[in-house]
Scaffold this motif. Structure first.
Motif, mmCIF file in Angstrom:
data_model
loop_
_atom_site.group_PDB
_atom_site.id
_atom_site.type_symbol
_atom_site.label_atom_id
_atom_site.label_comp_id
_atom_site.label_asym_id
_atom_site.label_seq_id
_atom_site.Cartn_x
_atom_site.Cartn_y
_atom_site.Cartn_z
ATOM 1 N N VAL A 6 27.692 80.643 35.595
ATOM 2 C CA VAL A 6 28.015 79.697 36.433
ATOM 3 C C VAL A 6 27.919 78.348 35.646
ATOM 4 O O VAL A 6 27.114 78.459 34.829
ATOM 5 C CB VAL A 6 26.849 79.387 37.450
ATOM 6 N N TYR A 7 29.226 77.448 36.014
ATOM 7 C CA TYR A 7 29.411 76.342 35.261
ATOM 8 C C TYR A 7 29.254 75.178 36.139
ATOM 9 O O TYR A 7 29.661 75.113 37.120
ATOM 10 C CB TYR A 7 30.756 76.303 34.344
ATOM 11 N N ILE A 8 28.629 74.077 35.549
ATOM 12 C CA ILE A 8 28.581 72.699 36.287
ATOM 13 C C ILE A 8 29.603 72.133 35.664
ATOM 14 O O ILE A 8 29.970 72.112 34.364
ATOM 15 C CB ILE A 8 27.334 72.002 35.877
ATOM 16 N N ARG A 9 30.353 71.448 36.475
ATOM 17 C CA ARG A 9 31.511 70.768 36.018
ATOM 18 C C ARG A 9 31.106 69.017 35.825
ATOM 19 O O ARG A 9 30.697 68.456 36.765
ATOM 20 C CB ARG A 9 32.795 70.417 37.084
ATOM 21 N N HIS A 10 31.187 68.653 34.647
ATOM 22 C CA HIS A 10 30.895 67.203 34.596
ATOM 23 C C HIS A 10 31.832 66.406 34.993
ATOM 24 O O HIS A 10 32.802 66.901 34.931
ATOM 25 C CB HIS A 10 30.608 66.969 32.877
ATOM 26 N N PRO A 11 31.440 65.287 35.630
ATOM 27 C CA PRO A 11 32.330 64.250 36.335
ATOM 28 C C PRO A 11 33.430 63.784 35.485
ATOM 29 O O PRO A 11 33.102 63.057 34.309
ATOM 30 C CB PRO A 11 31.479 63.360 37.046
ATOM 31 N N ASP A 12 34.459 63.669 35.586
ATOM 32 C CA ASP A 12 35.860 63.335 34.872
ATOM 33 C C ASP A 12 35.767 61.902 34.358
ATOM 34 O O ASP A 12 36.005 61.352 33.512
ATOM 35 C CB ASP A 12 36.895 63.803 35.364
ATOM 36 N N ASP A 13 35.219 61.284 35.602
ATOM 37 C CA ASP A 13 35.048 59.646 35.456
ATOM 38 C C ASP A 13 33.809 59.118 34.654
ATOM 39 O O ASP A 13 33.581 57.943 34.645
ATOM 40 C CB ASP A 13 35.507 59.063 36.814
ATOM 41 N N ILE A 14 32.864 59.958 34.236
ATOM 42 C CA ILE A 14 31.913 59.764 33.548
ATOM 43 C C ILE A 14 32.065 59.921 31.903
ATOM 44 O O ILE A 14 32.113 61.318 31.746
ATOM 45 C CB ILE A 14 30.398 60.082 34.023
ATOM 46 N N PRO A 15 31.953 59.014 30.978
ATOM 47 C CA PRO A 15 32.231 59.712 29.465
ATOM 48 C C PRO A 15 31.097 60.626 29.134
ATOM 49 O O PRO A 15 29.798 60.301 29.347
ATOM 50 C CB PRO A 15 32.405 58.157 28.868
ATOM 51 N N ILE A 16 31.442 61.433 28.083
ATOM 52 C CA ILE A 16 30.470 62.335 27.598
ATOM 53 C C ILE A 16 31.104 62.635 26.045
ATOM 54 O O ILE A 16 32.294 62.548 25.982
ATOM 55 C CB ILE A 16 30.686 63.857 28.336
ATOM 56 N N GLU A 17 30.034 62.461 25.052
ATOM 57 C CA GLU A 17 30.375 62.503 23.971
ATOM 58 C C GLU A 17 30.202 64.020 23.386
ATOM 59 O O GLU A 17 29.044 64.466 23.518
ATOM 60 C CB GLU A 17 29.606 61.529 23.044
ATOM 61 N N VAL A 18 31.259 64.446 22.572
ATOM 62 C CA VAL A 18 31.068 65.781 22.086
ATOM 63 C C VAL A 18 31.181 65.669 20.666
ATOM 64 O O VAL A 18 32.061 65.264 19.982
ATOM 65 C CB VAL A 18 32.290 66.854 22.500
ATOM 66 N N HIS A 19 30.215 66.245 19.729
ATOM 67 C CA HIS A 19 30.158 66.046 18.321
ATOM 68 C C HIS A 19 29.674 67.381 17.831
ATOM 69 O O HIS A 19 28.881 68.267 18.176
ATOM 70 C CB HIS A 19 29.120 65.178 17.826
ATOM 71 N N PRO A 20 30.638 67.735 16.923
ATOM 72 C CA PRO A 20 30.421 69.206 16.114
ATOM 73 C C PRO A 20 29.041 68.987 15.256
ATOM 74 O O PRO A 20 28.513 67.959 14.864
ATOM 75 C CB PRO A 20 31.599 69.349 15.271
ATOM 76 N N LEU A 21 28.424 70.014 15.038
ATOM 77 C CA LEU A 21 26.975 70.181 14.441
ATOM 78 C C LEU A 21 27.535 71.104 13.231
ATOM 79 O O LEU A 21 28.218 71.789 13.200
ATOM 80 C CB LEU A 21 25.872 70.907 15.296
ATOM 81 N N SER A 22 26.741 70.789 12.250
ATOM 82 C CA SER A 22 26.905 71.398 10.879
ATOM 83 C C SER A 22 25.799 72.763 11.031
ATOM 84 O O SER A 22 26.389 73.596 10.172
ATOM 85 C CB SER A 22 26.381 70.678 9.814
ATOM 86 N N ARG A 23 25.244 72.998 11.968
ATOM 87 C CA ARG A 23 24.347 74.366 11.847
ATOM 88 C C ARG A 23 24.908 75.265 13.249
ATOM 89 O O ARG A 23 25.733 74.725 13.864
ATOM 90 C CB ARG A 23 22.902 74.073 12.090
#
Length: 138
Positions: A6-23
């Protein structure tokens, strides 16, 4: 629990930051029941470890996850993200509830002309939607 993801859909109009992890992060079958769908400005390879944060939430809640899939969506990308442990799932679920409450507060103001404090919006949202969350936001 069933084996259904099951996936929760993040609201499109609320900014979310996605950053790569080195681990790297490894997923166990027990943590692959609840994930998140969100938009990204850049493509991220499946299997990549990432960190998520919603800028308006203070104090900051960061959640680490693994990109399960990445799909083109217009000039953006849509990510399906899985989480590596129950704690990360709980933090992601809490973060998404805060986003849903924020969105509910905004919609009530726009469509009903009612101004709700953050606490009043949370109480109303919990009464109306919490029992069905995340199933009503998939």
């Amino acid at each position: 629990m069933s084996n259904l993801q099951v996936y929760i859909r993040h609201p499109d109009d609320i900014p979310i930051e996605v950053h790569p992890l080195s681990r790297s992060l490894s997923l166990s079958p027990s943590t692959q029941q609840l994930g998140l769908i969100c938009r990204s400005q850049s493509s991220i390879d499946a299997g990549s470890a990432i960190s998520l944060r919603v800028p308006f939430v203070e104090p900051s809640i960061k959640v680490a996850g693994v990109v399960h899939w990445c799909r083109t969506n217009g000039d953006e990308f849509e990510l399906g993200i899985d989480f590596d442990d129950e704690d990360a799932i709980m933090r992601m679920r809490m973060l998404e509830q805060l986003c849903q409450i924020h969105q509910y507060r905004k919609e009530v103001g726009q469509h009903q002309g009612r101004f709700l404090s953050p606490d009043d919006a949370a109480l109303e949202w919990i009464e109306l939607y919490a029992a069905k969350f995340p199933l009503n936001h998939v």
